[in-house]
Write an enzyme that holds these catalytic residues in place. Structure first.
Site, PDB file in Angstrom:
ATOM      1  N   ASP A 317       0.826  -1.204   0.000  1.00  8.25           N
ATOM      2  CA  ASP A 317       0.000   0.000   0.000  1.00  8.25           C
ATOM      3  C   ASP A 317       0.863   1.260   0.000  1.00  8.25           C
ATOM      4  OD1 ASP A 317      -2.702   1.266   0.439  1.00  8.25           O
ATOM      5  OD2 ASP A 317      -1.687   1.995   2.243  1.00  8.25           O
ATOM      6  N   GLU A 370       1.009  -0.455  -5.103  1.00  9.23           N
ATOM      7  CA  GLU A 370       0.059   0.627  -5.326  1.00  9.23           C
ATOM      8  C   GLU A 370       0.898   1.897  -5.431  1.00  9.23           C
ATOM      9  OE1 GLU A 370      -3.514   3.280  -3.457  1.00  9.23           O
ATOM     10  OE2 GLU A 370      -1.860   2.525  -2.251  1.00  9.23           O
TER      11      GLU A 370
END
Length: 643
Positions: A317, A370
């Site tokens: 993330d 990401e």
């Protein structure tokens, strides 16, 4: 100072200490934390914690009435910063924390950074645990090793465990991991998804953070069960031939007092200077990637989930927030690197080391970033100067595509280039196309409510979006609820609106996603060259007048090639001609206007014959009827009978 404890009676060896201090102990979770053990014939628990700036450390818990002076720990040596002790007579299930008195007089009770089980929030204690589980996924793991994941179809169903489905909704009761295991694998199998991606399952104090504010990095959230229960869920998914991807958050952590922040009276895990150590967006702390012991903590945590829980992939993330020192900061709010630049050199080295370690120990596991910027080489190997990820979320595709689809079709002809642009960079990295949770919260609207037009046109547009997505190069990801066109935005405190599936229009979307997943896995042209420019060719992306796109997806064998034609207007296009290279018959293998999906059923019911009429730089062409707001997929069916 010499070593206080005899190495023969300690779980931690001098070699462990050496690796830990160098940042390369990728299995340190087997040594730090709490471990049920036996010493001199007596059963108990070994405790070890890294707190180099502590003056005093003790283990407190139910077993000693949370008495800070009852079970003190000893420094293992004079240089590692590790404190340890063995407490006889306590075992699995004991609640505990560490009491730490710092050199500066600061006193605090901390949860164990390496605990594999925690109390259910809002309680904050760690739990001694000895996870034992009999895995039954050997066939899956064997198949995983047989062929690289990147050479297969990857279609991901993104799931938030707390809100996929609820039982006893009026009581707000979550489904447990085992209850999920009874339903989620079967549903994913039915829908033909290849993988589930779980938003962070690691223990987090605030449920509303969706798991992205972690405290228990090594523990599946006890809201849903024990570590063994989560193992059972993963095992059930594997036995259903569904891979498991975990969201992993090495970018920041919350400032809750029982967590990692200011751990031993100093900024141990985070940077002291808020210009490097505090995240302005999430009001959280940023890891100090330049500290070796912190690197060992994070990378060993990644390896832990692959080792103990048989996880198939990690999606990292907020990588962009790690790469740039000035991320979400104004001038004067950040510190340049040693060369005066804005690149976070320590984070870059950390990400490279993370990917290298994962691929060394688990070469059949893949990692996904990401990353929302144009940082070069995210999916290039580390040895080639890249960050070493296997895939990257294609955020530009997501934003451009949703922006285009939200436009009234009457204006789409002016934005032809917006949809075509992604192919210009589609092969600069290995991409996943995400329609993720971030796009259906906080007033952004659900996917179906983003679509323009009346009721029928909304569903037709959403059918187009999914078919266009599956025809575009790259792996695929759909957030839960999107597969049946949930009307509500995602709400983490509620179940998905499964009753909407009683509506034929919603059922039609679900059937289409199911069929697209099947098409993706059965047609080599859609995955064999998924990350190569050799697998894609435009037929025509310049027909702005009609807002029509046509393209070819190519496999290793020319006979597997597929033709996609998309009509982005609510107007039926009669006798619309596209060029083809091979003369012969063509069959329609998917049409989003099919009645099965809620369309008008303007479908091709028999094979189509090509004509020697040149079009689109090709010697032959096909005359088509393009249904309104639709995508059709054609495949070569063979030569003319008379040839």
């Amino acid at each position: 100072m010499t070593e206080i404890q005899n190495d023969a009676q300690s779980l931690i060896t001098p070699f462990d200490v050496e690796l830990f201090k160098s940042g390369t102990h990728y299995h340190i979770y087997n040594k730090l934390g709490s471990h049920v053990a036996e010493r001199d014939g007596e059963k108990g628990t070994f405790f070890a914690v890294w707190a180099p700036n502590a003056k005093e450390v003790s283990v407190i818990g139910n077993f000693n009435g949370w008495n800070r002076g009852s079970h003190t720990m000893q420094p293992r040596d004079d240089h590692s910063g590790i404190w340890e002790t063995f407490i006889p007579g306590i075992g699995k299930g004991e609640y505990y924390k560490y009491f730490i008195r710092s050199m500066n007089g600061y006193e605090v009770e901390k949860g164990d950074p390496y605990a594999i089980h925690w109390e259910t929030p809002p309680n904050t204690g760690s739990i001694v645990w000895d996870a034992e589980y009999d895995w039954k996924d050997a066939a899956w793991l064997g198949e995983r090793k047989s062929k690289p994941a990147m050479e297969k179809a990857i279609s991901v169903y993104e799931v938030h465990i707390g809100s996929w489905r609820r039982v006893h909704e009026e009581e707000g009761h979550f489904m447990t991991y085992r209850e999920l295991a009874a339903e989620l694998p079967e549903y994913c199998q039915f829908m033909n998804f290849t993988h589930v991606e779980f938003m962070p399952v690691m223990e987090h104090p605030f449920y509303g953070s969706w798991g992205y504010q972690l405290t228990g990095y090594f523990a599946p959230s006890s809201r849903f069960g024990t570590p063994e229960d989560f193992m059972f869920l993963v095992d059930a998914l594997h036995q259903a031939n569904i891979g498991v991807i975990l969201d992993w958050v090495p970018s920041h952590f919350p400032t809750d007092q029982h967590g990692l922040g200011y751990f031993d009276g100093t900024h141990l895990y985070e940077h002291e200077d808020p210009r490097k150590g505090f995240h302005p967006d999430w009001k959280s702390s940023i890891f100090n990637y330049g500290r070796n012991e912190v690197k060992a903590f994070l990378i060993s945590n990644a390896v832990y989930w692959l080792d103990k829980f048989h996880i198939d992939a990690l999606r990292v993330d907020a990588v962009a927030s790690m790469l740039y020192l000035d991320y979400s900061r104004n001038e004067g709010e950040w510190i340049p690197n040693q060369y005066g630049g804005r690149e976070n050199l320590e984070a870059i080295d950390f990400l490279k080391e993370f990917n290298s370690a994962v691929h060394k120990y688990y070469p059949d596991v893949f990692t996904v970033a990401e990353e929302s910027t144009a940082w070069p080489g995210v999916t290039q190997p580390v040895f080639n100067g890249g960050l070493g990820f296997d895939m990257k979320w294609m955020m530009g595709w997501m934003h451009d595509t949703l922006s285009y689809f939200q436009k009234d079709p009457v204006y789409r002809s002016y934005h032809q280039g917006q949809l075509a642009f992604s192919i210009h960079y589609a092969f600069s990295e290995k991409f996943t196309l995400p329609l993720s949770h971030d796009e259906v919260v906080y007033g952004k609207n659900s996917l179906i409510n983003k679509m323009p037009g009346d009721y029928w046109q909304q569903f037709a547009n959403l059918r187009m979006l999914y078919a266009y997505m599956f025809g575009h190069p790259g792996a695929k990801l759909i957030f839960m609820g999107g597969e049946f066109a949930q009307r509500h935005e995602w709400r983490h405190d509620f179940s998905l609106d499964w009753d909407e599936n009683l509506n034929p229009s919603h059922q039609g979307i679900q059937k289409l996603v199911k069929d697209l997943n099947e098409l993706y896995q059965s047609q080599p042209a859609l995955y064999e060259k998924n990350f190569s420019g050799e697998g894609f060719e435009w037929i025509d992306n310049q027909d702005a007048t009609n807002s029509v796109f046509s393209w070819v997806r190519k496999g290793n064998d020319e006979k597997d090639n597929l033709i996609f034609i998309a009509n982005f207007t609510p107007t039926v296009r009669e006798n619309y001609r596209i060029g083809v290279s091979k003369p012969g018959y063509y069959e329609e293998i998917l049409n989003t206007d099919n009645l099965r999906y809620g369309g008008c059923d303007l479908i091709l019911r028999e094979n189509l014959e090509s004509y020697p009429i040149p079009k689109h730089r090709r010697g032959h062409s096909l005359p088509l009827v393009l249904p309104a707001l639709s995508v059709i997929v054609l495949r070569y069916a063979g030569e003319f009978d008379w040839l």
